[in-house]
Design a protein around this motif. Structure first.
Motif, PDB file in Angstrom:
ATOM      1  N   ILE A  88       0.407  -1.047  -0.099  1.00  0.00           N
ATOM      2  CA  ILE A  88      -0.039  -0.061   0.175  1.00  0.00           C
ATOM      3  C   ILE A  88       0.758   1.209   0.034  1.00  0.00           C
ATOM      4  CG2 ILE A  88      -0.701  -0.014   2.532  1.00  0.00           C
ATOM      5  CD1 ILE A  88      -3.282   0.939   1.853  1.00  0.00           C
ATOM      6  N   GLY A  89       1.938   0.699   0.442  1.00  0.00           N
ATOM      7  CA  GLY A  89       3.086   2.431   1.084  1.00  0.00           C
ATOM      8  C   GLY A  89       3.226   2.394  -0.793  1.00  0.00           C
ATOM      9  N   SER A  90       4.047   1.871  -1.465  1.00  0.00           N
ATOM     10  CA  SER A  90       4.369   2.000  -2.800  1.00  0.00           C
ATOM     11  C   SER A  90       3.003   2.229  -3.673  1.00  0.00           C
ATOM     12  CB  SER A  90       5.118  -0.086  -3.189  1.00  0.00           C
ATOM     13  OG  SER A  90       5.504   0.409  -4.407  1.00  0.00           O
ATOM     14  N   PHE A  91       1.947   1.635  -3.204  1.00  0.00           N
ATOM     15  CA  PHE A  91       0.664   2.402  -4.250  1.00  0.00           C
ATOM     16  C   PHE A  91       0.564   3.763  -4.166  1.00  0.00           C
ATOM     17  CE2 PHE A  91      -3.542   3.806  -5.792  1.00  0.00           C
ATOM     18  CZ  PHE A  91      -3.353   3.079  -6.481  1.00  0.00           C
ATOM     19  N   PHE A  92       0.581   4.348  -2.723  1.00  0.00           N
ATOM     20  CA  PHE A  92       0.951   5.913  -2.738  1.00  0.00           C
ATOM     21  C   PHE A  92       1.507   6.820  -3.244  1.00  0.00           C
ATOM     22  CE2 PHE A  92       1.610   9.039  -0.403  1.00  0.00           C
ATOM     23  CZ  PHE A  92      -0.208   9.993  -0.209  1.00  0.00           C
ATOM     24  N   ALA A  93       2.680   5.571  -3.333  1.00  0.00           N
ATOM     25  CA  ALA A  93       4.190   6.721  -3.221  1.00  0.00           C
ATOM     26  C   ALA A  93       4.479   6.517  -4.967  1.00  0.00           C
ATOM     27  CB  ALA A  93       5.679   5.534  -3.257  1.00  0.00           C
ATOM     28  N   THR A  94       3.300   6.424  -5.504  1.00  0.00           N
ATOM     29  CA  THR A  94       3.593   6.013  -6.950  1.00  0.00           C
ATOM     30  C   THR A  94       2.877   6.634  -7.687  1.00  0.00           C
ATOM     31  OG1 THR A  94       4.771   3.626  -7.306  1.00  0.00           O
ATOM     32  CG2 THR A  94       3.048   4.576  -9.292  1.00  0.00           C
ATOM     33  N   TYR A  95       0.982   6.231  -6.994  1.00  0.00           N
ATOM     34  CA  TYR A  95      -0.356   6.916  -7.445  1.00  0.00           C
ATOM     35  C   TYR A  95       0.094   8.341  -7.154  1.00  0.00           C
ATOM     36  CZ  TYR A  95       0.177   3.091 -10.565  1.00  0.00           C
ATOM     37  OH  TYR A  95       0.825   2.216 -11.785  1.00  0.00           O
ATOM     38  N   GLY A  96       0.113   8.673  -5.358  1.00  0.00           N
ATOM     39  CA  GLY A  96       0.033   9.723  -4.770  1.00  0.00           C
ATOM     40  C   GLY A  96      -0.216  11.239  -5.420  1.00  0.00           C
ATOM     41  N   SER A  97       1.323  10.925  -6.274  1.00  0.00           N
ATOM     42  CA  SER A  97       1.535  12.428  -7.066  1.00  0.00           C
ATOM     43  C   SER A  97      -0.393  12.833  -7.930  1.00  0.00           C
ATOM     44  CB  SER A  97       3.245  12.319  -8.086  1.00  0.00           C
ATOM     45  OG  SER A  97       2.774  11.452  -8.734  1.00  0.00           O
ATOM     46  N   TYR A  98      -0.242  11.984  -8.838  1.00  0.00           N
ATOM     47  CA  TYR A  98      -1.611  11.975  -9.447  1.00  0.00           C
ATOM     48  C   TYR A  98      -2.083  13.434  -8.282  1.00  0.00           C
ATOM     49  CZ  TYR A  98      -5.786  12.182 -12.244  1.00  0.00           C
ATOM     50  OH  TYR A  98      -7.212  12.683 -11.908  1.00  0.00           O
ATOM     51  N   TYR A 119       7.988  10.768 -13.984  1.00  0.00           N
ATOM     52  CA  TYR A 119       8.410   9.469 -12.814  1.00  0.00           C
ATOM     53  C   TYR A 119       7.817   7.995 -11.981  1.00  0.00           C
ATOM     54  CZ  TYR A 119      10.089  14.307 -10.917  1.00  0.00           C
ATOM     55  OH  TYR A 119      11.131  15.637 -10.685  1.00  0.00           O
ATOM     56  N   ASN A 120       6.455   8.130 -13.447  1.00  0.00           N
ATOM     57  CA  ASN A 120       5.945   7.672 -12.751  1.00  0.00           C
ATOM     58  C   ASN A 120       5.309   6.316 -14.012  1.00  0.00           C
ATOM     59  OD1 ASN A 120       5.672   7.762  -9.765  1.00  0.00           O
ATOM     60  ND2 ASN A 120       3.678   9.272 -10.459  1.00  0.00           N
ATOM     61  N   GLY A 121       5.609   6.293 -15.283  1.00  0.00           N
ATOM     62  CA  GLY A 121       5.546   5.714 -15.949  1.00  0.00           C
ATOM     63  C   GLY A 121       6.296   4.477 -15.962  1.00  0.00           C
ATOM     64  N   LYS A 122       7.370   4.199 -15.788  1.00  0.00           N
ATOM     65  CA  LYS A 122       7.081   2.966 -15.936  1.00  0.00           C
ATOM     66  C   LYS A 122       6.404   1.703 -15.346  1.00  0.00           C
ATOM     67  CE  LYS A 122      11.692   0.138 -14.015  1.00  0.00           C
ATOM     68  NZ  LYS A 122      12.449  -0.299 -13.453  1.00  0.00           N
ATOM     69  N   ALA A 123       5.631   2.756 -13.919  1.00  0.00           N
ATOM     70  CA  ALA A 123       4.339   1.271 -13.246  1.00  0.00           C
ATOM     71  C   ALA A 123       3.398   1.176 -14.328  1.00  0.00           C
ATOM     72  CB  ALA A 123       4.695   2.414 -11.949  1.00  0.00           C
ATOM     73  N   VAL A 124       3.097   2.647 -15.234  1.00  0.00           N
ATOM     74  CA  VAL A 124       2.224   1.903 -15.513  1.00  0.00           C
ATOM     75  C   VAL A 124       2.306   1.028 -16.131  1.00  0.00           C
ATOM     76  CG1 VAL A 124       0.582   3.158 -17.231  1.00  0.00           C
ATOM     77  CG2 VAL A 124       1.467   4.093 -15.131  1.00  0.00           C
ATOM     78  N   TYR A 139       5.380  10.805   5.519  1.00  0.00           N
ATOM     79  CA  TYR A 139       5.697   9.611   6.345  1.00  0.00           C
ATOM     80  C   TYR A 139       5.825   8.644   5.651  1.00  0.00           C
ATOM     81  CZ  TYR A 139       4.862   5.379   8.827  1.00  0.00           C
ATOM     82  OH  TYR A 139       4.730   4.029   9.687  1.00  0.00           O
ATOM     83  N   ASN A 140       4.736   8.897   3.952  1.00  0.00           N
ATOM     84  CA  ASN A 140       4.972   7.659   3.228  1.00  0.00           C
ATOM     85  C   ASN A 140       6.785   7.619   2.965  1.00  0.00           C
ATOM     86  OD1 ASN A 140       5.540   7.036  -0.315  1.00  0.00           O
ATOM     87  ND2 ASN A 140       4.300   5.990   0.920  1.00  0.00           N
ATOM     88  N   ARG A 141       7.544   8.447   2.873  1.00  0.00           N
ATOM     89  CA  ARG A 141       8.709   9.057   2.067  1.00  0.00           C
ATOM     90  C   ARG A 141       9.910   8.151   3.344  1.00  0.00           C
ATOM     91  NH1 ARG A 141       8.310   8.431  -2.227  1.00  0.00           N
ATOM     92  NH2 ARG A 141      10.369   8.432  -2.698  1.00  0.00           N
ATOM     93  N   ILE A 142       9.653   8.274   4.143  1.00  0.00           N
ATOM     94  CA  ILE A 142      10.238   7.846   5.296  1.00  0.00           C
ATOM     95  C   ILE A 142      10.037   6.193   5.491  1.00  0.00           C
ATOM     96  CG2 ILE A 142      11.171   7.915   7.813  1.00  0.00           C
ATOM     97  CD1 ILE A 142      10.337  10.181   7.845  1.00  0.00           C
ATOM     98  N   HIS A 143       9.071   5.555   5.484  1.00  0.00           N
ATOM     99  CA  HIS A 143       8.291   4.767   5.729  1.00  0.00           C
ATOM    100  C   HIS A 143       8.932   3.994   3.689  1.00  0.00           C
ATOM    101  CE1 HIS A 143       5.556   1.315   6.081  1.00  0.00           C
ATOM    102  NE2 HIS A 143       4.809   0.746   5.472  1.00  0.00           N
ATOM    103  N   MET A 144       9.319   4.169   2.984  1.00  0.00           N
ATOM    104  CA  MET A 144       9.302   3.780   1.799  1.00  0.00           C
ATOM    105  C   MET A 144      10.520   3.576   1.316  1.00  0.00           C
ATOM    106  SD  MET A 144       6.874   2.023   0.731  1.00  0.00           S
ATOM    107  CE  MET A 144       7.390   2.041  -1.142  1.00  0.00           C
TER     108      MET A 144
END
Length: 298
Positions: free
Chosen positions: A45-55, A101-106, A260-265
């Motif tokens: 869930i942290g990885s998901f937010f890190a990738t798509y939260g910037s939307y 930033y996130n194209g690789k994940a898509v 928090y996510n940046r530290i958590h990840m």
């Protein structure tokens, strides 16, 4: 524009954000490594937010383009081409930054492998971002108040200029500091052997190596764009101080979760997060104040 506001919020809100960032910097300066040891732990869930939260942050670019469009359209036909150009520019900026930033994940979700998969899949990944941001300008254009076109233009220009400025300042500072990331340090037998506090900078050591681009956090530069959200609610037809405050609170919560996510990840230390927020917030505050004050003093 009220001189006692910064980004459509009371000055007290400005100082509260600065105080929170400075407090985090002070604490992190003594406890950065220990905080990461306690909090860093990658999760799905942290990885998901890190990738798509910037939307949500990048939606501000097409919103800014929409403000510029709506304001310039009120200025007469000679500005219509410029209005369309800036509307499209704001939309393309969101698409470009998201894909960068996130194209690789898509592309991974689409099953794309460079050199093996059909180029059509890569094109499709771009189209996905195009569609995801396409609705934003249409909604903003319908909601903004066109009775003050100068203010619309100032708000739109401030968001675009501040966003570009903050991104480039962050990239430059990463090279200046070249601080190793926590996720790199924990791959070593002795993580503390290469750990450096933020003030021990080794300019240009990073080069193109992302492992040495910890300070300041680039993702927090993206997240902190949300502090400009009250400026958008302040140009709506049905605007109010209450709506601006709600927008500010949403921005604060979003930035806190993102930090928090940046530290958590395992990507950043607390000081990376706080400096990224502080620098971006000051850039947005300074540029937006300059643009809006020029409109007020006409």
């Amino acid at each position: 524009m009220n001189r006692k506001t910064i980004m459509a919020m009371p000055v007290g809100c400005f100082w509260s954000v600065l105080a929170a960032c400075i407090l985090g910097i002070v604490i992190g300066s003594f406890c950065d490594f220990d905080i990461n040891v306690a909090l860093a732990h990658k999760t799905e869930i942290g990885s998901f937010f890190a990738t798509y939260g910037s939307y949500f942050s990048y939606c501000l670019y097409p919103s800014a383009g929409a403000c510029l469009y709506a304001g310039l359209k009120q200025k007469g036909k000679r500005f219509h081409l410029l209005a369309w150009t800036l509307l499209i520019l704001g939309w393309l900026m969101a698409v470009y930054y998201s894909n960068s930033y996130n194209g690789k994940a898509v592309r991974a979700l689409l099953g794309y492998t460079a050199g093996e998969s059909s180029p059509a899949l890569s094109i499709l990944s771009w189209i996905i971002w195009v569609v995801l941001y396409a609705w934003v300008p249409f909604v903003v254009i319908r909601l903004v108040d066109r009775n003050n076109p100068d203010k619309l233009i100032a708000v739109g220009a401030a968001i675009l200029v501040a966003g570009i400025t903050a991104d480039n300042v962050n990239l430059w500072l990463k090279q200046v500091a070249s601080r190793p990331r926590y996720k790199y340090l924990i791959t070593l037998d002795d993580p503390m052997s290469e750990y450096r506090p933020w003030w021990q900078m080794i300019p240009n050591l990073a080069g193109s190596n992302d492992n040495y681009k910890s300070w300041p956090s680039g993702n927090m530069t993206i997240a902190s764009m949300m502090f400009s959200l009250p400026m958008l609610t302040d140009v709506l037809e049905k605007r109010s101080a209450k709506k601006n405050m709600i927008a500010f609170c949403i921005a604060c919560i979003f930035v806190l979760i993102y930090g928090y996510n940046r530290i958590h990840m395992t990507n950043h230390f607390l000081t990376d997060v706080c400096f990224g927020t502080l620098i971006t917030y000051l850039i947005y505050a300074g540029i937006s104040t300059a643009f809006l004050r020029s409109v007020m003093e006409k």
